[in-house]
Design a protein around this motif. Structure first.
Motif, mmCIF file in Angstrom:
data_model
loop_
_atom_site.group_PDB
_atom_site.id
_atom_site.type_symbol
_atom_site.label_atom_id
_atom_site.label_comp_id
_atom_site.label_asym_id
_atom_site.label_seq_id
_atom_site.Cartn_x
_atom_site.Cartn_y
_atom_site.Cartn_z
ATOM 1 N N ASN A 1 -9.597 1.727 -0.391
ATOM 2 C CA ASN A 1 -8.634 0.856 -1.060
ATOM 3 C C ASN A 1 -7.291 0.856 -0.346
ATOM 4 O O ASN A 1 -6.649 -0.193 -0.210
ATOM 5 N N LYS A 2 -6.857 2.031 0.119
ATOM 6 C CA LYS A 2 -5.580 2.087 0.826
ATOM 7 C C LYS A 2 -5.665 1.332 2.144
ATOM 8 O O LYS A 2 -4.737 0.602 2.513
ATOM 9 N N ILE A 3 -6.758 1.516 2.864
ATOM 10 C CA ILE A 3 -6.906 0.827 4.147
ATOM 11 C C ILE A 3 -6.932 -0.681 3.933
ATOM 12 O O ILE A 3 -6.289 -1.452 4.665
ATOM 13 N N TYR A 4 -7.617 -1.128 2.900
ATOM 14 C CA TYR A 4 -7.687 -2.557 2.595
ATOM 15 C C TYR A 4 -6.305 -3.093 2.221
ATOM 16 O O TYR A 4 -5.883 -4.155 2.692
ATOM 17 N N ASP A 5 -5.583 -2.338 1.372
ATOM 18 C CA ASP A 5 -4.253 -2.780 0.937
ATOM 19 C C ASP A 5 -3.261 -2.808 2.089
ATOM 20 O O ASP A 5 -2.258 -3.531 2.041
ATOM 21 N N SER A 6 -3.533 -2.002 3.127
ATOM 22 C CA SER A 6 -2.645 -1.967 4.283
ATOM 23 C C SER A 6 -2.907 -3.120 5.239
ATOM 24 O O SER A 6 -2.210 -3.265 6.248
ATOM 25 N N GLY A 7 -3.944 -3.913 4.938
ATOM 26 C CA GLY A 7 -4.238 -5.070 5.763
ATOM 27 C C GLY A 7 -5.232 -4.832 6.865
ATOM 28 O O GLY A 7 -5.403 -5.678 7.749
ATOM 29 N N TYR A 8 -5.903 -3.687 6.843
ATOM 30 C CA TYR A 8 -6.891 -3.383 7.870
ATOM 31 C C TYR A 8 -8.296 -3.664 7.337
ATOM 32 O O TYR A 8 -8.579 -3.500 6.144
ATOM 33 N N ALA A 9 -9.172 -4.064 8.219
ATOM 34 C CA ALA A 9 -10.558 -4.298 7.823
ATOM 35 C C ALA A 9 -11.242 -2.972 7.522
ATOM 36 O O ALA A 9 -10.992 -1.973 8.189
ATOM 37 N N THR A 10 -12.084 -2.970 6.517
ATOM 38 C CA THR A 10 -12.798 -1.743 6.150
ATOM 39 C C THR A 10 -14.286 -1.959 6.345
ATOM 40 O O THR A 10 -15.000 -2.347 5.430
#
Length: 419
Positions: free
Chosen positions: A402-411
């Motif tokens: 969730n943090k990676i997604y919210d930071s704008g990075y693809a997961t």
């Protein structure tokens, strides 16, 4: 690849989580200092691969007030997600690095985070005058107290994950008024793969001792936790180990079945436990082994029939019984089920006891029903794998993703499908 920093390693907890996360595809690294020699990465594995991703740090060698904040930030600035516990996490917080997840371990909440936050001049004078060790007190006052930073890292963490415990502990946690969300999620501090196919290891000669004991006794009971029941350092420390000793003595009086209690020379009250055992006349039925590393303890557990936990406050999960249950052993332990209604679809099976007479009856049940005990151990192991390891890892992975997604990075991580 998502980079995860695990900061702290109380009781070797984070070494296990680091390995779990690496198995799931994360570039996870552990930053720790050696507090006790039996709680280091090498104490829970047989190879040296850990050296590639476990980094011993000296951040706190000069005390919390003299840490090199810039150096800590430089060591951690390449990571995307931060998981913390204990003094090392407190040092990171002081350097400006807050935790995405904080896992309480106990005394960080009910003791260290509750201490005096700042030492004013008058506090220094009082501490200096009261202390019997002036040099130690002077060093402590010069370096400051870690309390402010310990409290800060817990309060400012985005998520605090902790298993259901008891009202006394949870009241202490609530009193900190954490800004982040407190969730009842266990810390998966054990790594089953470390013990697969390694239970034939010979460690420090004790394996031969246990094999000999096995030939002499029908029932082997193990308590491998700390001996703490007489020396009360705070309200949370007593484990009431003497209840186990007295209950075992009562069992020996009532039953003809031969049994042996195995314990480790570990904890503040070893001498008092040995004295009590002598007074009860059961010394020939008690075997003492030296303090061990976890990889040795897991081997030891595989040789016994029943394991014992704590008989003071009710705790749902903690190191001693989790290790036992993972290895498929039934546990004798005090658990107040009323505290955990709705916490899980079901609780793990155990021989629930607290007072000496209850413990004696629990031992009798194990001695009279070995087949049932084995089933209980097997079911407890399945519970640990599902509710203590798999589901908590799923929650941790979700928070990371969730943090990676919210930071704008693809997961693109497939971690959840691997659990």
């Amino acid at each position: 690849m998502t980079r995860v920093a695990l900061i702290g390693n109380m009781n070797n907890n984070f070494f296990a989580i680091t390995r779990h996360l690496r198995d799931l595809g994360y570039d996870a690294h552990l930053f720790y200092r050696v507090a006790m020699d039996h709680f280091t990465p090498e104490a829970d594995c047989w190879d040296e691969d850990y050296k590639e991703y476990c980094h011993e740090v000296n951040w706190l060698d000069k005390g919390i007030c003299l840490i090199d904040e810039q150096r800590i930030r430089e060591e951690l600035n390449r990571f995307d997600f931060f998981i913390g516990q204990g003094d090392e996490a407190a040092a990171a917080h002081r350097a400006g690095v807050d935790m995405d997840v904080y896992y309480p371990y106990g005394s960080d909440v009910y003791k260290y985070a509750q201490l005096q936050q700042e030492f004013l001049p008058r506090h220094k004078v009082v501490h200096y005058l009261k202390s019997k060790d002036y040099a130690k007190t002077r060093r402590m006052l010069e370096r400051g107290t870690p309390s402010k930073s310990m409290r800060g890292v817990i309060v400012n963490a985005k998520h605090i994950l902790v298993d259901h415990t008891n009202e006394d502990f949870e009241c202490q946690l609530r009193s900190l008024k954490c800004k982040g969300k407190i969730e009842h999620v266990p810390m998966p501090f054990i790594y089953p793969k470390a013990y697969q196919n390694r239970l034939d290891e010979k460690s420090n000669g004790w394996s031969d001792i246990i094999e000999n004991v096995r030939r002499q006794y029908e029932l082997l009971i193990l308590y491998h936790g700390r001996q703490e029941w007489k020396s009360k350092y705070n309200e949370f420390t007593p484990k009431n180990t003497h209840h186990l000793i007295i209950g075992f003595a009562d069992f020996l009086k009532q039953k003809r079945s031969s049994a042996c209690l195995i314990m480790l020379d570990y904890g503040y009250d070893v001498q008092y436990s040995k004295q009590l055992i002598t007074e009860l006349g059961i010394a020939k039925h008690v075997i003492w082994l030296p303090k061990m590393m976890r990889k040795e303890i897991m081997n030891l557990i595989s040789h016994v029939d029943v394991c014992a936990g704590e008989f003071g406050r009710s705790y749902l999960t903690f190191g001693t019984i989790v290790e036992a249950m993972l290895m498929g052993k039934p546990v004798i332990h005090h658990r107040d089920d009323a505290l955990y209604v709705g916490a899980y679809p079901e609780l793990y099976p155990l021989l629930n006891a607290r007072e000496p007479d209850e413990i004696a009856r629990a031992i009798s049940l194990a001695a009279d029903n070995p087949a049932h005990s084995r089933i209980m151990g097997k079911d407890a192991s399945a519970w640990i794998k599902q509710f203590f390891i798999e589901k908590p890892l799923q929650r941790l992975v979700t928070l990371i993703e969730n943090k990676i997604y919210d930071s704008g990075y693809a997961t693109n991580n497939t971690a959840l499908s691997k659990i």
